[in-house]
Write a protein that holds these residues in place. Structure first.
Motif, PDB file in Angstrom:
ATOM      1  N   GLY A  54      -0.148   3.319  -4.790  1.00  0.00           N
ATOM      2  CA  GLY A  54      -0.402   3.757  -3.419  1.00  0.00           C
ATOM      3  C   GLY A  54      -1.801   4.308  -3.245  1.00  0.00           C
ATOM      4  O   GLY A  54      -2.441   4.107  -2.220  1.00  0.00           O
ATOM      5  N   ILE A  90       0.690  -6.085  -7.796  1.00  0.00           N
ATOM      6  CA  ILE A  90       1.237  -4.744  -7.568  1.00  0.00           C
ATOM      7  C   ILE A  90       0.142  -3.719  -7.828  1.00  0.00           C
ATOM      8  O   ILE A  90      -0.556  -3.792  -8.838  1.00  0.00           O
ATOM      9  CB  ILE A  90       2.447  -4.483  -8.487  1.00  0.00           C
ATOM     10  N   LYS A 111       4.063   2.531  -5.937  1.00  0.00           N
ATOM     11  CA  LYS A 111       3.669   1.170  -6.324  1.00  0.00           C
ATOM     12  C   LYS A 111       4.092   0.216  -5.214  1.00  0.00           C
ATOM     13  O   LYS A 111       5.265   0.174  -4.841  1.00  0.00           O
ATOM     14  CB  LYS A 111       4.314   0.766  -7.642  1.00  0.00           C
ATOM     15  N   ILE A 112       3.116  -0.537  -4.691  1.00  0.00           N
ATOM     16  CA  ILE A 112       3.364  -1.444  -3.579  1.00  0.00           C
ATOM     17  C   ILE A 112       2.711  -2.793  -3.843  1.00  0.00           C
ATOM     18  O   ILE A 112       1.879  -2.921  -4.749  1.00  0.00           O
ATOM     19  CB  ILE A 112       2.853  -0.850  -2.251  1.00  0.00           C
ATOM     20  N   GLN A 113       3.083  -3.771  -3.013  1.00  0.00           N
ATOM     21  CA  GLN A 113       2.513  -5.110  -3.161  1.00  0.00           C
ATOM     22  C   GLN A 113       2.354  -5.752  -1.791  1.00  0.00           C
ATOM     23  O   GLN A 113       3.300  -5.831  -1.015  1.00  0.00           O
ATOM     24  CB  GLN A 113       3.419  -5.970  -4.044  1.00  0.00           C
ATOM     25  N   VAL A 150       8.925   4.536  -5.456  1.00  0.00           N
ATOM     26  CA  VAL A 150       8.693   5.630  -4.514  1.00  0.00           C
ATOM     27  C   VAL A 150       9.045   6.969  -5.161  1.00  0.00           C
ATOM     28  O   VAL A 150       9.766   7.025  -6.150  1.00  0.00           O
ATOM     29  CB  VAL A 150       9.520   5.485  -3.208  1.00  0.00           C
ATOM     30  N   LEU A 167       4.815   6.304  -1.430  1.00  0.00           N
ATOM     31  CA  LEU A 167       4.830   4.954  -1.976  1.00  0.00           C
ATOM     32  C   LEU A 167       3.909   4.902  -3.195  1.00  0.00           C
ATOM     33  O   LEU A 167       2.695   4.919  -3.065  1.00  0.00           O
ATOM     34  CB  LEU A 167       4.393   3.947  -0.911  1.00  0.00           C
ATOM     35  N   LEU A 210       5.107  -5.177   3.460  1.00  0.00           N
ATOM     36  CA  LEU A 210       4.596  -4.434   2.313  1.00  0.00           C
ATOM     37  C   LEU A 210       5.774  -4.221   1.375  1.00  0.00           C
ATOM     38  O   LEU A 210       6.721  -3.527   1.722  1.00  0.00           O
ATOM     39  CB  LEU A 210       4.031  -3.092   2.777  1.00  0.00           C
ATOM     40  N   LYS A 211       5.753  -4.860   0.232  1.00  0.00           N
ATOM     41  CA  LYS A 211       6.858  -4.744  -0.716  1.00  0.00           C
ATOM     42  C   LYS A 211       6.698  -3.451  -1.502  1.00  0.00           C
ATOM     43  O   LYS A 211       5.646  -3.200  -2.084  1.00  0.00           O
ATOM     44  CB  LYS A 211       6.878  -5.942  -1.657  1.00  0.00           C
ATOM     45  N   ILE A 212       7.738  -2.639  -1.509  1.00  0.00           N
ATOM     46  CA  ILE A 212       7.704  -1.346  -2.185  1.00  0.00           C
ATOM     47  C   ILE A 212       8.395  -1.487  -3.536  1.00  0.00           C
ATOM     48  O   ILE A 212       9.543  -1.886  -3.612  1.00  0.00           O
ATOM     49  CB  ILE A 212       8.391  -0.266  -1.330  1.00  0.00           C
ATOM     50  N   HIS A 213       7.671  -1.135  -4.602  1.00  0.00           N
ATOM     51  CA  HIS A 213       8.217  -1.247  -5.951  1.00  0.00           C
ATOM     52  C   HIS A 213       8.663   0.100  -6.528  1.00  0.00           C
ATOM     53  O   HIS A 213       9.562   0.142  -7.347  1.00  0.00           O
ATOM     54  CB  HIS A 213       7.180  -1.881  -6.891  1.00  0.00           C
TER      55      HIS A 213
END
Length: 93
Positions: free
Chosen positions: A82, A79, A71-73, A19, A69, A14-17
C-alpha cells in the motif's frame, strides 16, 4: 497525514491481497496524539467505501472501522505494498 483520494482514483478495480484492521478509536487516537484536529474532521467526513491515505498507507473506511490495504494489485501489474502505491501511483495522479 489524512487525505481523501477518491477523486484521484482513475482505476475501477483494485485487488486486495492483505489488509490490517484498525478500529476507529485507534485511528482517531493516533491522530489526536499529533494534535491535528483538521485531520480528525476529515475522518469524520469520510463515508464507508471511501479510500484515503493515512500515515503513508492506503486505507478504506468501513462502517465499523478501517482497513489498511497492505498488499494490493492493479489489473495487469504485480502485487505491491500500500505504501508503494501511495508513493508511486497516487503521487503521479
Amino acid at each position: 497525514k489524512v487525505q481523501n483520494c477518491n477523486s484521484k482514483f482513475k482505476i475501477k478495480i483494485l485487488k486486495i491481497h492483505q489488509v490490517a484492521v484498525e478500529t476507529t478509536q485507534r485511528v482517531v487516537s493516533a491522530i489526536n496524539k499529533k494534535n491535528t484536529t483538521s485531520r480528525v474532521s476529515i475522518l469524520n467526513r469520510l463515508t464507508p467505501d471511501d479510500l484515503f491515505v493515512w500515515n503513508n498507507q492506503l486505507a478504506l473506511k468501513c462502517r465499523a472501522g478501517y482497513l489498511v490495504l497492505q498488499k494490493i494489485q492493479i489489473p495487469g501489474k504485480k502485487i505491491i505494498s500500500g505504501e508503494e502505491f501511495v508513493r508511486g501511483y497516487l503521487q503521479q495522479s
